[in-house]
Scaffold this motif. Structure first.
Motif, short mmCIF file in Angstrom:
data_model
loop_
_atom_site.label_atom_id
_atom_site.label_comp_id
_atom_site.label_asym_id
_atom_site.label_seq_id
_atom_site.Cartn_x
_atom_site.Cartn_y
_atom_site.Cartn_z
N THR A 129 0.81 -1.22 0.00
CA THR A 129 0.00 0.00 0.00
C THR A 129 0.85 1.27 0.00
OG1 THR A 129 -1.77 -1.17 1.18
CG2 THR A 129 -1.80 1.26 1.25
N PHE A 130 1.84 1.33 0.88
CA PHE A 130 2.65 2.54 1.01
C PHE A 130 3.35 2.89 -0.29
CE2 PHE A 130 6.57 4.81 2.26
CZ PHE A 130 6.01 5.86 2.98
N ARG A 132 2.45 2.22 -3.38
CA ARG A 132 1.51 2.75 -4.37
C ARG A 132 0.98 4.13 -3.97
NH1 ARG A 132 -0.48 -0.61 -8.36
NH2 ARG A 132 1.16 -2.10 -8.90
N GLN A 133 0.85 4.38 -2.68
CA GLN A 133 0.43 5.71 -2.24
C GLN A 133 1.44 6.77 -2.66
OE1 GLN A 133 -0.07 4.96 1.97
NE2 GLN A 133 -2.30 4.85 1.80
N LEU A 137 0.94 9.83 -5.41
CA LEU A 137 1.18 11.23 -5.07
C LEU A 137 2.21 11.86 -6.01
CD1 LEU A 137 1.28 10.71 -1.21
CD2 LEU A 137 -0.42 12.10 -2.41
N LYS A 148 -6.81 11.71 2.66
CA LYS A 148 -6.83 10.25 2.72
C LYS A 148 -5.43 9.66 2.77
CE LYS A 148 -11.15 9.89 0.09
NZ LYS A 148 -11.75 9.42 -1.19
N PHE A 149 -4.43 10.42 2.33
CA PHE A 149 -3.06 9.89 2.27
C PHE A 149 -2.32 10.23 3.56
CE2 PHE A 149 -4.37 10.07 -2.08
CZ PHE A 149 -3.72 9.01 -2.70
N ALA A 153 3.69 9.20 3.64
CA ALA A 153 3.66 9.01 2.18
C ALA A 153 3.80 10.36 1.47
CB ALA A 153 2.35 8.33 1.76
N LYS A 154 3.14 11.38 2.01
CA LYS A 154 3.24 12.72 1.41
C LYS A 154 4.66 13.27 1.50
CE LYS A 154 -1.59 14.09 2.16
NZ LYS A 154 -2.50 15.05 2.82
N SER A 420 2.51 4.86 8.68
CA SER A 420 2.31 3.73 7.76
C SER A 420 3.09 2.48 8.17
CB SER A 420 2.72 4.14 6.34
OG SER A 420 1.95 5.22 5.87
#
Length: 545
Positions: A129-130, A132-133, A137, A148-149, A153-154, A420
């Motif tokens: 998941t991380f 692909r997040q 972005l 949602k993120f 990840a950002k 995460s």
């Protein structure tokens, strides 16, 4: 191709004793020849041959084939010697069968199961998941405003974008790869190897590991006749190596792994292969795949030390393919990087042995084959040669930047104090645990089948079992002009829909036969695959006994 019944006619025939046929579509003097499955050929309506059409004049758009500049006679002869079994005739036939199923042609199965290649996500493995997040972005920065993120990840995405030209994944990077990402990879290697220094300038990002491997082989290959470069590769081997050597006009020096000892590497076999090769070429490099593909063995530290000593004594350039380094399952097995062992052996070796090691985002728990992310680290490379290496990679401008971004997140995953982390660790652990379970199940079930012997799958994501083929089957295969294990795998595909790769595509000792299959299908589907192989093999043995 826009065709109409009154304009085109079809001529077809099934090749005797073969599951293949040929269909020729004709319009005027233009001919298109298609190779199709026998069942598809039989489904065509009776052919109509237009008057005036002759099979000895092959044209397209009015240009006779014999007038072309590029023909089979004038093309690069090295290319004709290239073979790549992983996507060879078996796989091509599997694709045709899939089309036939969609056309409604009846088969004794409802789907083709492609267990021929290590394509993790195609086989149902879920993305992390991380990863692909962060990629989402990076690809669409407007999402950085989306709540949602998670913040980690950002922050990764912002950092990667700041290192990209114009803040975009769509910009070229430097040819060696984005400097920040190479710095992150260097830190990752240092942590993996217990603090041994890694210089980011020795890191080259690549289009998957394959691209870097071929690039290094290009640097190594030279000479003609007795001085032509020889490269030692394991047998069985991943066909990238034999294909690249054929393409480059180098000499393949085969050394055999010991099947009776879980595909271990025997130094005496290396010595024997090297001495024989010196009679007709100049051996310059030794390639090692650890964990092994297609054999799934994991080398012991002692074995790696022995290989390094051998390379040092014989002045061989070492190439360590380590793309499966997280895929280790068997008790008592552990991954040791060649670089770590090299430096722990002391200055006698760490300042002398030239080494290139390779890693990729395509395997391990990531399985992100389509992003084509990879890297190579070079050690003890001549500074002047390094300049030439940088020049060579610059010809391709740069590796895919989205693949570079993914690689950065792989080497810089969530940390314990980040939001995460728990999800990442769970997904990573579950993926590797499931692979370990499937590795054990594959070995156990195959070894229950009389006539199949399967070594433990210690690592990677494949098994390479030995199959006993009766003399009648071998004779029939030869009568059809097929290698016996190709004959076996083609019959398996036609009767069960299971796509495997014959062992002959990877190399094997004369008189032995194998197939390679991946352990990647979901557990329940893998059980079905193994049960079908078991049933097929028993029927095959009865049919040809």
């Amino acid at each position: 191709m826009n065709t109409h019944p009154e304009q085109w006619a079809a001529i077809y025939a099934a090749a005797p004793g073969s599951s293949w046929g040929f269909c020729a579509l004709l319009k005027g003097t233009s001919v298109v020849v298609l190779k199709v499955g026998e069942s598809a050929v039989h489904s065509l309506p009776p052919p109509t041959i237009p008057a005036g059409i002759h099979g000895d004049t092959m044209t397209e758009n009015g240009c006779e084939y014999r007038d072309r500049v590029l023909t089979m006679d004038t093309m690069n002869p090295n290319v004709k010697r290239v073979e790549y079994a992983v996507r060879g005739p078996i796989v091509q036939r599997a694709v045709q069968i899939e089309r036939e199923l969609k056309m409604g042609i009846k088969k004794p199965f409802t789907e083709v199961i492609k267990a021929n290649i290590g394509d993790c996500h195609a086989m149902g493995q879920k993305p992390i998941t991380f990863f692909r997040q962060v990629l989402a972005l990076c690809s669409y920065p407007d999402l950085l405003e989306d709540s949602k993120f998670p913040e980690d990840a950002k922050s990764r995405a912002r950092r990667i974008l700041q290192a990209c030209g114009g803040g975009s994944l769509g910009a070229y990077s430097t040819s060696q790869g984005i400097e920040m990402i190479r710095q992150d990879i260097a830190r990752y290697i240092e942590q993996r190897d217990g603090g041994i220094t890694c210089d980011p300038d020795n890191i080259y990002l690549s289009t998957g590991a394959s691209d870097a491997i071929v690039t290094m082989l290009k640097l190594l290959v030279s000479g003609e006749g007795m001085s032509r470069t020889g490269v030692m590769i394991s047998i069985p081997q991943y066909p990238l190596y034999s294909a690249a050597l054929a393409d480059l006009g180098a000499v393949q020096i085969s050394y055999y792994l010991d099947e009776d000892n879980c595909w271990s590497l025997d130094i005496s076999e290396l010595r024997h292969a090297l001495q024989e090769a010196k009679k007709h070429c100049s051996p310059r490099a030794l390639c090692i795949i650890n964990p092994g593909n297609p054999t799934g063995q994991v080398q012991s530290r002692q074995c790696i030390e022995d290989v390094i000593r051998f390379a040092a004594a014989e002045k061989l350039f070492l190439m360590a393919d380590e793309v499966y380094q997280d895929n280790v399952y068997a008790d008592g097995c552990k991954f040791h990087s060649f670089k770590k062992v090299l430096f722990e052996m002391g200055l006698e070796y760490s300042e002398k042995v030239e080494l290139a090691s390779f890693h990729s985002t395509s395997k391990c728990y990531m399985g992100e084959c389509g992003f084509r992310g990879g890297y190579m680290e070079v050690v003890n490379l001549d500074p002047e040669v390094k300049v030439q290496l940088t020049k060579l990679v610059s010809v391709r401008l740069c590796p895919p930047v989205p693949g570079q971004a993914l690689l950065d997140v792989v080497v810089n995953p969530p940390q314990p104090d980040e939001p995460s982390y728990d999800t990442f660790i769970k997904e990573r652990t579950d993926t590797l645990a499931t692979l370990a379970e499937k590795a054990s199940m594959t070995q156990e079930i195959l070894n229950q089948v009389p006539g199949i012997k399967c070594n433990p799958v210690q690592g990677a994501m494949y098994t390479f079992p030995r199959i006993h083929l009766p003399p009648k089957a071998i004779l029939e295969a030869k009568e059809k002009g097929q290698v016996p294990d190709m004959f076996y795998c083609m019959k398996l595909l036609e009767e069960t829909g299971i796509c495997l790769v014959p062992g002959s595509g990877f190399g094997q000792r004369d008189g032995t036969y194998h197939f390679r299959m991946t352990i990647l299908p979901p557990k329940e589907k893998l059980k079905i695959v193994l049960a079908k192989i078991k049933e097929f093999h028993q029927h095959f043995m009865e049919q040809y006994s």
